[in-house]
Structure formats: C-alpha cells, structure tokens
Design an enzyme around this catalytic site. Structure first.
Site, PDB file in Angstrom:
ATOM      1  N   HIS A 102     116.896  17.764  -0.135  1.00  0.00           N
ATOM      2  CA  HIS A 102     116.908  18.505  -1.403  1.00  0.00           C
ATOM      3  C   HIS A 102     118.400  18.180  -1.525  1.00  0.00           C
ATOM      4  CE1 HIS A 102     116.984  21.998  -3.943  1.00  0.00           C
ATOM      5  NE2 HIS A 102     118.330  22.065  -3.700  1.00  0.00           N
ATOM      6  N   ASP A 181     111.227  33.986  -5.339  1.00  0.00           N
ATOM      7  CA  ASP A 181     112.511  33.253  -5.577  1.00  0.00           C
ATOM      8  C   ASP A 181     112.238  32.954  -7.144  1.00  0.00           C
ATOM      9  OD1 ASP A 181     114.847  31.461  -5.100  1.00  0.00           O
ATOM     10  OD2 ASP A 181     113.375  30.079  -5.701  1.00  0.00           O
ATOM     11  N   ARG A 188     119.084  35.677 -11.852  1.00  0.00           N
ATOM     12  CA  ARG A 188     120.489  35.351 -11.476  1.00  0.00           C
ATOM     13  C   ARG A 188     121.031  34.426 -12.494  1.00  0.00           C
ATOM     14  NH1 ARG A 188     118.794  31.807  -6.807  1.00  0.00           N
ATOM     15  NH2 ARG A 188     121.227  31.386  -7.030  1.00  0.00           N
ATOM     16  N   SER A 203     117.409  30.912  -1.761  1.00  0.00           N
ATOM     17  CA  SER A 203     116.707  30.420  -2.859  1.00  0.00           C
ATOM     18  C   SER A 203     116.202  28.925  -2.348  1.00  0.00           C
ATOM     19  CB  SER A 203     117.356  30.365  -4.092  1.00  0.00           C
ATOM     20  OG  SER A 203     116.505  29.624  -5.212  1.00  0.00           O
ATOM     21  N   LYS A 207     112.069  28.049  -0.745  1.00  0.00           N
ATOM     22  CA  LYS A 207     110.843  26.956  -1.301  1.00  0.00           C
ATOM     23  C   LYS A 207     110.597  25.805  -0.401  1.00  0.00           C
ATOM     24  CE  LYS A 207     113.096  26.345  -5.202  1.00  0.00           C
ATOM     25  NZ  LYS A 207     114.205  27.386  -5.175  1.00  0.00           N
TER      26      LYS A 207
END
Length: 453
Positions: A102, A181, A188, A203, A207
């Site tokens: 990620h 989320d 947000r 967050s 995931k």
C-alpha cells in the site's frame, strides 16, 4: 430521541451515548473500548448522526489517540464488515504465500502497476485492492481503466480464481470490507480531518487487515507531493501502521520514501501506464525502477523468498508475461494502443540556468487541471490527460528548452495548466545559487525502513 442521544448501558455506572463519547475525547481523555465500538457500530448502521460523528472526528483530530485507542478503532472498523480468508489459495496443490503493498499516494506513483505482476511472477499471490484518485494524487484504478476493456470490479470468486491462476490482481475493494471506513472517509473528506494520523492509520490498516493478506509492505511518502509533507509525520504514520499490522498477525514493514519530486517522467493516467510498460520491458526511469525493486525485495522477503532477485524478472520478461495475463484476466487487451490526448502543449524555460526544484504538488495539480483527476468522488477522469516531466533537479537547461509537456482533451484547460507548470520548476539563473544547485545532492528516494520484531 435518537439512539445517538439515548445510548446504552456499558456497566453499573456508565451509559454510552454519542454526546458522552464526544465529551470524553473533547476533554482530552481516552475513549474506552466499549465507547469506540458502540460509536462506530452506531454510525455504520445510521443510528449515530453524521454531525455527531463529525464532532468526534474533530475532537480526535485535535486531541489525538493513544496506541490502544487506535488499535480498538481499527478493529471496530474491521468488525463492521467481513474479513477475507486467503489462506486456502492453492496452485498445483501447494499453498500460495500472500503479500500486498500500500502506498500513501503521490505524484507519478505508478509503482503498483509494474510491482504487482513482478512479485507475482515468483509464484506469490498479490491481492492488490486499490482505489481511485482524488485531488492531486492519481488513482491506480483510474490509470488501469485507460486500457481498453479492463475492468476494476471483480467478485470475490473471480478475484480468488485469478490469484490462483495468475497470482496477480488489481481491483476495487468490495463494499463489505470495512464499510465503517468507507462511510467515515467520506465524512473526514468534508470535515477537514483527513490528515489525522490516528484516523489515517486506522483507515488504511482496517482495509488491509480485512483483505486477509499474510504480509504487507507500506510505502509511506513524504515531501511536497505527499499527503503528509513533514517527514516526522510520515515516520509516525509508518510506525503506527506497522504496529497495527503486527498486532493483527500480519507481517508488516514500511519504507519511507521521498515525494518532493514526481516519480518518473509521466504523471496522469494512460501516460503512467505507458511508463509502467517501459519498466516491465526492462527499461523506464531510474527512480521508478529503484522503488519498484526496493518494494519487490521487501515483499518477496515477507513472502519467504529472501534470496529472490526481482531485477531478473524485469530483464527476462517474466514480469511482463504476468502483466499480460493479469490484464487479460480482467477483460483488458494488453496489445491495444493506449488513448492519446487530442491536445498537447510544451512549457519551456524562460531563461538558462540550473533546475533547483521540480515541485511534485504543482505537477500533480497540473495533471488534475488537465482532466486527469477529480475534485469529488464519482467524477469522470480523462484517460488521456497528464503531464510529461522532462527535467530533474540539478539539470542545466537553456532558454527555450522544454520543461514539461501537457496532455489534455480540452484545449480550454491549457492556460490554467500552463500557469501551474510555470510554478512547478524553479531555475537558478547564475552565480553561487546555480553552481550550488548543479552539484547539490537531493535526499535519497528511499529515506528509511521501518520494521519491528
């Protein structure tokens, strides 16, 4: 009376409701596990009002969270949906190791495209659940949708089948993974609380943990084009996410990388796919290759292949073969020409000198203005739009030399894009400043590595 006001009993003396939870955090106190779980569950189910959750998010933004609070918040978001189980993946009767990556997002950050098939070419399953761009940072799915026929939406069955057959999949996350989320992120985004490190960490990790991968490598970016420009903030985010992953049983490590200069030459959608193909063919810009290989080595090590050399599979074509199989499996035509913009325009240096800075944020904004990004979720993007960067810091340029080439479908966008790009390159025109710029060493692309245990 709403459920957010009515609340529930959490024990002999405590009644949990939204107002009491907000007041606790507003006062700088720790939230209890039951308070966090109740609030997130209530908001996901629509029983806690958006304005109440907005107040809590702002209180968290201002007051922060302890390590325990972040872990509880993350777990509550995971528990709001299902957690996938990838442990049953097999090929030729043998279990497949799973590892994901990620990135916190940047300008020209197309690394997922060559990295996913590269790691998968070693017999590792890479379940890359990706997203779309918003603002100056591009989205992986937007880039891949430049390829004719390619589709981002896959069922769980299709995803698992592709992981077993090909080893690589890049697709959209299902709505049932950490739905809390998904709902919180939208809130947000409109309440000015996106940059909160506890909320960012939870967050991302909710995931990724729900995805079910056994190992995870994080690319946490810092610099002008990053989500967190300050390096100390990036370090804090990296450490927090690594700890969350390890606590959840996921082998997690992070690289902190520089995003003060765009990655590679191409910034946009189709132009970044084209540059990724250069890397898969054994070429491409040095910085894109360097980061791709660094992340691949981390991922292969986490997957139990510490001695694998990813550079070999770029050179011998195995990574490209896996790319072609991955694209075809999702309906794309790997041989189809990529879309080309109707209009291009060059931005040239007004004077000779040395390039002192190529500001990543300004280039990202220019690609967005050209039509390559969106200002709100759901907006269409132009596959053809983007910017090609022709110079790097330290380069000597002459007056009239091309610094950037913009690509757009709409020539009405050109003036705004040109104005943005004129601000993106800073050139020292003479004297000590130019001499220093010509010999200056920018900070390394790979700034640090974060790993515990």
């Amino acid at each position: 009376m709403s459920a957010g006001t009515r609340g529930i009993s959490a024990g002999a003396d405590e009644v949990i409701n939204a107002v009491s939870v907000i007041a606790t955090k507003r006062g700088g106190n720790e939230l209890g596990d039951a308070q966090i779980a109740w609030m997130l569950d209530g908001y996901t189910r629509g029983e806690v009002a958006p304005e109440q959750m907005s107040s809590l998010l702002m209180a968290i933004y201002l007051r922060g969270m302890t390590r325990r609070e972040i872990a509880t918040w993350t777990q509550a978001m995971i528990d709001s949906g299902r957690r996938m189980d990838l442990s049953g993946l097999r090929r030729d009767g043998r279990p497949l190791a799973t590892v994901d990556k990620h990135s916190t997002g940047g300008v020209g950050d197309k690394i997922t495209l060559p990295l996913t098939p590269l790691v998968a070419s070693f017999g590792v399953a890479v379940p890359q659940l990706s997203g779309r761009g918003l603002g100056h940072t591009g989205g992986t799915l937007d880039k891949l949708e430049s390829i004719p026929g390619w589709r981002a939406e896959l069922s769980t069955t299709e995803m698992f089948d592709q992981l077993e057959r090909v080893g690589a999949v890049i697709c959209a996350a299902g709505a049932d993974l950490a739905p809390a989320d998904r709902k919180l992120y939208a809130l947000r985004d409109v309440t000015g609380t996106v940059e909160s490190i506890p909320l960012l960490a939870s967050s991302i990790m909710s995931k990724k943990i729900a995805e079910g991968t056994a190992a995870l490598v994080l690319d946490v970016k810092t610099g002008s084009g990053a989500f967190l420009p300050d390096e100390s903030d990036a370090r804090e985010l990296a450490s927090t996410m690594v700890e969350l992953g390890i606590d959840a049983g996921v082998d997690t490590r992070a690289l902190i990388t520089d995003m003060s200069v765009p990655l590679g030459r191409a910034v946009g959608n189709a132009v970044e796919v084209a540059e990724s193909l250069e890397v898969l063919a054994g070429g491409g810009p040095d910085d894109v290759v360097e980061l791709t290989l660094a992340l691949a080595r981390e991922m292969l090590d986490a997957a139990g292949l510490p001695d694998a050399d990813p550079a070999e599979h770029l050179a011998n074509g195995r990574a490209m073969d896996t790319w072609r199989a991955m694209i075809a499996a999702q309906g794309g035509d790997p041989d189809a020409p990529l879309p080309v913009a109707r209009h291009t325009d060059d931005v040239a240096a007004e004077s000779a000198g040395v390039v002192v800075e190529v500001d990543a944020r300004a280039v990202g904004d220019a690609a967005w203005l050209a039509g390559g990004g969106r200002s709100k979720p759901g907006e269409a993007v132009a596959a053809e739009a983007g910017v090609i960067v022709h110079v790097r810091p330290g380069d000597r340029v002459r007056a009239g030399q091309v610094l950037f080439t913009l690509h757009t479908q709409d020539d009405d966008r050109i003036p705004a894009v040109r104005a943005c790009l004129r601000r993106a390159a800073r050139i020292a025109t003479g004297g000590a400043a130019a001499s220093d710029a010509a010999t200056a060493h920018t900070r390394p692309l790979i700034i640090d590595r974060v790993r515990f245990g």
